[in-house]
Design a protein around this motif. Sequence first.
Motif, PDB file in Angstrom:
ATOM      1  N   PRO A 132       0.824  -1.214   0.000  1.00 17.25           N
ATOM      2  CA  PRO A 132       0.000   0.000   0.000  1.00 17.25           C
ATOM      3  C   PRO A 132       0.855   1.259   0.000  1.00 17.25           C
ATOM      4  CG  PRO A 132      -0.062  -1.087   2.142  1.00 17.25           C
ATOM      5  CD  PRO A 132       0.681  -1.994   1.234  1.00 17.25           C
ATOM      6  N   ARG A 133       0.283   2.329  -0.582  1.00 16.20           N
ATOM      7  CA  ARG A 133       1.002   3.603  -0.609  1.00 16.20           C
ATOM      8  C   ARG A 133       0.761   4.346   0.704  1.00 16.20           C
ATOM      9  NH1 ARG A 133      -2.189   5.444  -5.744  1.00 16.20           N
ATOM     10  NH2 ARG A 133      -3.684   4.165  -4.624  1.00 16.20           N
ATOM     11  N   SER A 134       1.799   5.028   1.144  1.00 17.32           N
ATOM     12  CA  SER A 134       1.695   5.690   2.451  1.00 17.32           C
ATOM     13  C   SER A 134       0.597   6.744   2.471  1.00 17.32           C
ATOM     14  CB  SER A 134       3.035   6.310   2.842  1.00 17.32           C
ATOM     15  OG  SER A 134       3.431   7.259   1.897  1.00 17.32           O
ATOM     16  N   ARG A 135       0.325   7.366   1.323  1.00 18.26           N
ATOM     17  CA  ARG A 135      -0.696   8.421   1.348  1.00 18.26           C
ATOM     18  C   ARG A 135      -2.102   7.861   1.565  1.00 18.26           C
ATOM     19  NH1 ARG A 135      -2.760   9.359  -3.950  1.00 18.26           N
ATOM     20  NH2 ARG A 135      -1.569   8.231  -5.530  1.00 18.26           N
ATOM     21  N   LYS A 136      -2.226   6.544   1.474  1.00 21.40           N
ATOM     22  CA  LYS A 136      -3.513   5.919   1.750  1.00 21.40           C
ATOM     23  C   LYS A 136      -3.587   5.406   3.194  1.00 21.40           C
ATOM     24  CE  LYS A 136      -5.327   6.407  -2.321  1.00 21.40           C
ATOM     25  NZ  LYS A 136      -6.584   7.178  -2.503  1.00 21.40           N
ATOM     26  N   CYS A 137      -2.539   5.679   3.948  1.00 20.09           N
ATOM     27  CA  CYS A 137      -2.513   5.248   5.356  1.00 20.09           C
ATOM     28  C   CYS A 137      -2.883   6.451   6.229  1.00 20.09           C
ATOM     29  CB  CYS A 137      -1.120   4.766   5.754  1.00 20.09           C
ATOM     30  SG  CYS A 137      -0.541   3.392   4.739  1.00 20.09           S
ATOM     31  N   ILE A 138      -3.737   6.231   7.202  1.00 21.01           N
ATOM     32  CA  ILE A 138      -4.097   7.366   8.071  1.00 21.01           C
ATOM     33  C   ILE A 138      -3.313   7.333   9.382  1.00 21.01           C
ATOM     34  CG2 ILE A 138      -6.445   7.461   7.093  1.00 21.01           C
ATOM     35  CD1 ILE A 138      -7.253   6.578  10.096  1.00 21.01           C
ATOM     36  N   LEU A 139      -2.738   6.186   9.689  1.00 16.34           N
ATOM     37  CA  LEU A 139      -2.008   6.073  10.964  1.00 16.34           C
ATOM     38  C   LEU A 139      -0.978   4.951  10.887  1.00 16.34           C
ATOM     39  CD1 LEU A 139      -1.840   6.690  14.108  1.00 16.34           C
ATOM     40  CD2 LEU A 139      -3.543   4.891  14.386  1.00 16.34           C
ATOM     41  N   ALA A 140       0.205   5.245  11.381  1.00 19.94           N
ATOM     42  CA  ALA A 140       1.234   4.190  11.503  1.00 19.94           C
ATOM     43  C   ALA A 140       1.850   4.321  12.889  1.00 19.94           C
ATOM     44  CB  ALA A 140       2.305   4.367  10.431  1.00 19.94           C
ATOM     45  N   ILE A 141       1.969   3.196  13.571  1.00 15.49           N
ATOM     46  CA  ILE A 141       2.569   3.228  14.908  1.00 15.49           C
ATOM     47  C   ILE A 141       3.855   2.402  14.892  1.00 15.49           C
ATOM     48  CG2 ILE A 141       2.230   2.874  17.391  1.00 15.49           C
ATOM     49  CD1 ILE A 141      -0.755   2.860  16.937  1.00 15.49           C
ATOM     50  N   GLU A 142       4.931   3.048  15.276  1.00 17.25           N
ATOM     51  CA  GLU A 142       6.220   2.354  15.407  1.00 17.25           C
ATOM     52  C   GLU A 142       6.265   1.811  16.831  1.00 17.25           C
ATOM     53  OE1 GLU A 142       8.347   1.747  13.129  1.00 17.25           O
ATOM     54  OE2 GLU A 142      10.412   2.073  13.746  1.00 17.25           O
ATOM     55  N   CYS A 143       6.331   0.497  16.951  1.00 15.69           N
ATOM     56  CA  CYS A 143       6.262  -0.132  18.272  1.00 15.69           C
ATOM     57  C   CYS A 143       7.656  -0.618  18.670  1.00 15.69           C
ATOM     58  CB  CYS A 143       5.327  -1.328  18.244  1.00 15.69           C
ATOM     59  SG  CYS A 143       3.744  -1.010  17.447  1.00 15.69           S
ATOM     60  N   LYS A 144       8.170  -0.136  19.750  1.00 19.70           N
ATOM     61  CA  LYS A 144       9.503  -0.544  20.180  1.00 19.70           C
ATOM     62  C   LYS A 144       9.432  -1.191  21.555  1.00 19.70           C
ATOM     63  CE  LYS A 144      11.781   0.849  16.663  1.00 19.70           C
ATOM     64  NZ  LYS A 144      12.321  -0.158  15.754  1.00 19.70           N
ATOM     65  N   TYR A 145       9.812  -2.460  21.586  1.00 21.28           N
ATOM     66  CA  TYR A 145       9.851  -3.145  22.882  1.00 21.28           C
ATOM     67  C   TYR A 145      11.292  -3.474  23.236  1.00 21.28           C
ATOM     68  CZ  TYR A 145       8.802  -5.847  26.911  1.00 21.28           C
ATOM     69  OH  TYR A 145       8.763  -6.255  28.227  1.00 21.28           O
ATOM     70  N   TYR A 146      11.742  -2.953  24.342  1.00 21.64           N
ATOM     71  CA  TYR A 146      13.106  -3.223  24.813  1.00 21.64           C
ATOM     72  C   TYR A 146      13.086  -3.649  26.270  1.00 21.64           C
ATOM     73  CZ  TYR A 146      15.206  -1.454  20.562  1.00 21.64           C
ATOM     74  OH  TYR A 146      15.588  -1.302  19.254  1.00 21.64           O
ATOM     75  N   LEU A 147      13.985  -4.566  26.597  1.00 24.58           N
ATOM     76  CA  LEU A 147      14.089  -4.998  27.998  1.00 24.58           C
ATOM     77  C   LEU A 147      14.882  -3.987  28.805  1.00 24.58           C
ATOM     78  CD1 LEU A 147      14.847  -8.809  27.565  1.00 24.58           C
ATOM     79  CD2 LEU A 147      12.675  -7.729  28.174  1.00 24.58           C
TER      80      LEU A 147
END
Lengths: 227, 171
Positions: A132-147
Amino acid sequence: VTVPGDLLNELRTLLRAGAVSYTSASAASDAYEGFLFSLVIATARDCNAAVHYENVRGVRVNDLIFRTSPGRLYSTAQDYTHAIIQFGPRTPLLEAHVGVMVQGNSGVRHECDVVVLDSDEARTCRQVGASPRSRKCILAIECKYYLTSLPLGAARGFAGLKDDLGQTRVIFSANTTSDRVKKYLAHHRLTQELQAVPGSAEIVHLRSHIREAFKAHVSRHDPSFTI
Amino acid sequence: MEEQQLIAIEEELRAILVSVGLQWILESVDDAIASGLSIEKGIAIRQRRRWTRSGYENEEVAEIVEPGSRERPQRIVATDEPFNRQQRVSFLLSALRRAIGELPVLQEETFKSLHETDEPDATVRSIRFLPDENSALSGPPALSDLQEPRAIELRAGALRLLEVLAQEVNR
């Protein structure tokens, strides 16, 4: 040298018996991505959306399957699940996915941990086998899990991602924190919620960012719909 | 706790993690330790007179403003310092605590959140993570496994031990 040897021996026994059920850092990240996906769904429902789940073949499902690593939205290797989110009849349907590649403005594909996009775009991608093209995305969440503490590299990568995703609302969410990352993201005016774990105030803030993304989408198509 | 005791605990903890196949936790801790502890220092720039061949000259000298000093720093500089032994051990313990305590809670909350809905057709029964093509990564455990009484007991016991160890280390 005296060490709490008994304690350590006991700990060894419990760990050997399986007190830690996760076998890799990526498994831990998957758990966090799943958690943030559930926040997106819960927020959509709170905003009066109807939600159900479908697999890549368009079949409604109740047993969800997510990817263990970022993949292609159209992959049929497994019956991967996405959520269908509907805000009333006049607003285009949305889909929420876990761990799919999205094509940025540069034409390069990026991993998006949790993404909400236009359902028509997703359907087209499944039909022709494209990202999919980014302009068709309304939300993106970068999820970072670190100990441990959050490395600066995670934030640098996110700044690059935000740059290429253009107008898409993007959020950096992590279970832990770091002064360096906080400063860096604040300097670049990037939306961040650090230490976002169940029960924390950051979850409330995170949901508020998600709600804003839904609100912007719905307001464009059906301003009378109450979120 | 004395340095020698901390060294012994760190070595033992590391050996335990390797012996039970939890190297990934160790790697995660070592990455963080390698990047050092981020700190900020306040500095003051002072003018100092220095004798040279051409006579006295003014030069600027930067000095650290000690924390708690009444002097106001003129600049804040960012730097890294290596972790001390106590911090290293605490890091290991806290990483283990997260792996044992935090991750299962994430999965429980995920399921709870997706399962509880007024729409009966949209109730989630199970969540699995499976590798895509060209991937061999295994995902998180099944929630049902995490909710086994034995698994809950093991985690509770380990978390209790880690708490006691953390207290010992910080004494």
